[in-house]
Scaffold this motif. Structure first.
Motif, short mmCIF file in Angstrom:
data_model
loop_
_atom_site.label_atom_id
_atom_site.label_comp_id
_atom_site.label_asym_id
_atom_site.label_seq_id
_atom_site.Cartn_x
_atom_site.Cartn_y
_atom_site.Cartn_z
N PHE A 129 0.83 -1.21 0.00
CA PHE A 129 0.00 0.00 0.00
C PHE A 129 0.86 1.26 0.00
O PHE A 129 0.57 2.22 -0.72
N ALA A 130 1.92 1.25 0.81
CA ALA A 130 2.76 2.44 0.93
C ALA A 130 4.20 2.04 1.16
O ALA A 130 4.50 0.92 1.62
N ASP A 131 5.11 2.96 0.83
CA ASP A 131 6.54 2.78 1.10
C ASP A 131 6.84 3.38 2.47
O ASP A 131 6.96 4.61 2.62
N ALA A 132 6.94 2.53 3.48
CA ALA A 132 7.12 3.00 4.85
C ALA A 132 8.44 3.75 5.04
O ALA A 132 8.56 4.55 5.97
N GLU A 133 9.41 3.51 4.16
CA GLU A 133 10.70 4.19 4.31
C GLU A 133 10.59 5.68 4.01
O GLU A 133 11.47 6.46 4.41
N LEU A 134 9.56 6.07 3.27
CA LEU A 134 9.37 7.49 2.96
C LEU A 134 8.56 8.22 4.05
O LEU A 134 8.41 9.44 3.99
N ILE A 135 8.03 7.46 5.00
CA ILE A 135 7.23 8.04 6.09
C ILE A 135 8.10 8.11 7.34
O ILE A 135 8.79 7.15 7.68
N HIS A 136 8.07 9.25 8.01
CA HIS A 136 9.00 9.43 9.14
C HIS A 136 8.38 10.30 10.22
O HIS A 136 7.50 11.12 9.95
N GLY A 137 8.84 10.13 11.42
CA GLY A 137 8.44 11.00 12.51
C GLY A 137 9.13 12.35 12.40
O GLY A 137 10.10 12.51 11.66
N ILE A 138 8.61 13.33 13.15
CA ILE A 138 9.25 14.65 13.13
C ILE A 138 10.02 14.92 14.42
O ILE A 138 10.89 15.79 14.45
N HIS A 139 9.70 14.20 15.51
CA HIS A 139 10.43 14.27 16.77
C HIS A 139 10.67 15.71 17.21
O HIS A 139 11.81 16.12 17.49
N HIS A 140 9.59 16.48 17.24
CA HIS A 140 9.71 17.89 17.59
C HIS A 140 9.59 18.08 19.10
O HIS A 140 8.62 17.65 19.73
N HIS A 141 10.57 18.77 19.66
CA HIS A 141 10.57 19.12 21.09
C HIS A 141 10.94 20.59 21.20
O HIS A 141 12.11 20.95 21.18
N GLY A 142 9.93 21.44 21.29
CA GLY A 142 10.16 22.87 21.26
C GLY A 142 9.70 23.58 22.52
O GLY A 142 9.39 22.95 23.55
N GLU A 143 9.62 24.89 22.43
CA GLU A 143 9.21 25.71 23.56
C GLU A 143 7.76 25.47 23.95
O GLU A 143 7.41 25.46 25.14
N PHE A 144 6.90 25.24 22.94
CA PHE A 144 5.47 25.13 23.20
C PHE A 144 4.88 23.75 22.88
O PHE A 144 3.84 23.39 23.43
N TYR A 145 5.52 22.99 22.00
CA TYR A 145 4.91 21.76 21.52
C TYR A 145 5.89 20.59 21.55
O TYR A 145 7.09 20.76 21.29
N GLN A 146 5.35 19.41 21.86
CA GLN A 146 6.08 18.16 21.79
C GLN A 146 5.28 17.24 20.85
O GLN A 146 4.20 16.76 21.21
N VAL A 147 5.79 17.02 19.65
CA VAL A 147 5.05 16.27 18.65
C VAL A 147 5.99 15.26 17.99
O VAL A 147 7.01 15.64 17.42
N GLU A 148 5.61 13.99 18.05
CA GLU A 148 6.47 12.95 17.48
C GLU A 148 6.18 12.70 16.00
O GLU A 148 7.09 12.50 15.21
#
Length: 434
Positions: free
Chosen positions: A178-197
């Protein structure tokens, strides 16, 4: 090559503001029905405009709602999602706050709308000027904090859009992939206001979502120059518009962006009629009950002056302005009022009639379709605008004149497309005509 004007139609019912909603033909009872918006959308798309735009607030002015709208309105994202089903080409620009929203949820909502409309969604990024009590805050964050949050919020949204690219969708039935999982990735953001994986669980539609921003303060301009494809502007006269456009392009260039890729679109308040006298009458009838105390209070907030005992026929000069002024709700509008006082030395009575005070500081034309056409052509010729947001006032007739007479006249002059070359919002913003 000449660049056409990029024109958006505001769906906020400015033609019902003031006393206009009291007209027998105002259709005020239909204001919250889908058919109300569909009728405007159909005319705007027939005129080949770039986009429909619905601004938003997250609070209700209970004092103003007694005599007018008071910022009451429907959710813009839901309205525009519904209009996506009755339109086929025109862009659909929703408004979402970075101060009170969540970047993961918004990234998913906008990308969902982008799929459902096949690339016609845009995001008007706002930091909000009020509504904090509806979100558990006692006070609004400072302007600097709101823009820091807006920058991080926007960075997260864009990273999430890139985390699941459309190229990752393979849909190979034979291989069962269905999809190429290698092209999908987390962003692992850890900033002043937001924590988003991440990653986002909605793939990105191939067409890019345009980012629109409004704000004329130094911080607002710098933010816009870094990310915006178009900038909304409060520009009551040509010199304000030219200064803003030149400055934004300089800032964009300094940040490594192509300055021609940032478009300045001031709000254009139109009061149109068959004759100038009728247009003036329409404008006066619309504003005849405008609360003078609220207007005076607005000037006091912008300037720090106390005007309760100020004679109407006495000029207000630069020397009358306090040396130090405290916090204002909108620095953009405060700066425009102060600039007006410094340049023109108007009496209080004259100041109360200016668009900076009664018209959200928008460029205003009161006259015929020809008057509007000539003014728009002049502003464009002098490098003051890349387009505008159409905000008709006073009546449904004004809406009709703007969309069925003014827009075709601009198209005949080569200032607006006569047909759609593209089917996506970003396509409209980047096209040129010969």
């Amino acid at each position: 090559m000449t660049v056409p004007l990029h024109i958006g139609m505001s769906l906020a019912p400015t033609w019902l503001s003031g006393d206009a909603w009291r007209r027998n033909d105002s259709r005020i009872e239909e204001q919250y029905f889908l058919s109300f918006y569909q009728s405007i959308a159909a005319k705007a798309e027939a005129a080949h405009l770039d986009f429909l735009f619905l601004p938003d607030t997250l609070f209700l002015d209970t004092q103003a709602v007694q005599s007018g709208g008071g910022f009451a309105g429907l959710d813009p994202t839901l309205v525009l999602a519904a209009l996506g089903q009755s339109t086929s080409h025109i862009g659909l620009l929703t408004t979402a706050s970075t101060t009170f929203g969540n970047p993961y949820l918004l990234a998913r909502q906008l990308q969902t709308m982008n799929w459902l409309t096949q690339g016609r969604i845009g995001w008007n990024i706002v930091t909000a000027l009020g509504g904090q009590h509806n979100f558990g805050l006692d006070m609004m964050p400072s302007s600097d904090e709101r823009y820091r949050r807006a920058k991080e919020f926007t960075d997260v949204v864009q990273a999430l859009w890139g985390s699941f690219p459309s190229d990752a969708l393979i849909r190979d039935r034979a291989l069962g992939r269905f999809a190429d999982a290698e092209l999908i990735h987390g962003i692992h953001h850890h900033g002043e206001f937001y924590q988003v994986e991440g990653p986002l669980n909605t793939p990105s539609y191939p067409a890019q979502i345009p980012l629109i921003q409004a704000g004329a303060s130094h911080t607002g301009r710098q933010f816009a120059a870094s990310i915006a494809h178009a900038v909304f502007a409060a520009s009551p006269d040509m010199s304000v518009a030219r200064e803003l456009r030149d400055d934004l392009r300089r800032r964009a260039s300094a940040l490594g962006r192509d300055p021609s890729n940032i478009r300045v679109l001031p709000g254009l308040s139109l009061y149109l009629a068959a004759t100038r006298e009728e247009a003036k009458d329409l404008h006066m009838a619309t504003h005849k009950r405008l609360d003078i105390n609220r207007r005076i209070g607005f000037i006091e907030e912008c300037t720090g002056m106390v005007l309760t005992q100020w004679p109407m026929d006495k000029p207000i000069t630069e020397e009358d302005l306090p040396a130090n002024h405290g916090k204002v709700r909108s620095k953009t509008h405060a700066d425009l009022v102060v600039r007006l006082i410094k340049r023109e030395r108007l009496t209080l009575g004259a100041l109360l009639k200016r668009p900076e005070v009664i018209g959200s500081a928008h460029w205003q034309i009161i006259g015929t379709v020809d008057d509007a056409f000539n003014s728009i052509r002049s502003w464009h010729a002098h490098g003051a605008i890349d387009g505008f947001i159409c905000t008709p006032g006073g009546s449904w007739d004004c809406v009709d004149l703007a969309l069925t007479q003014l827009m075709p006249k601009l198209a005949d002059a080569g200032l607006l497309r006569s047909h759609y070359q593209h089917s996506t919002f970003m396509g409209h913003l980047t096209e040129s005509v010969v």
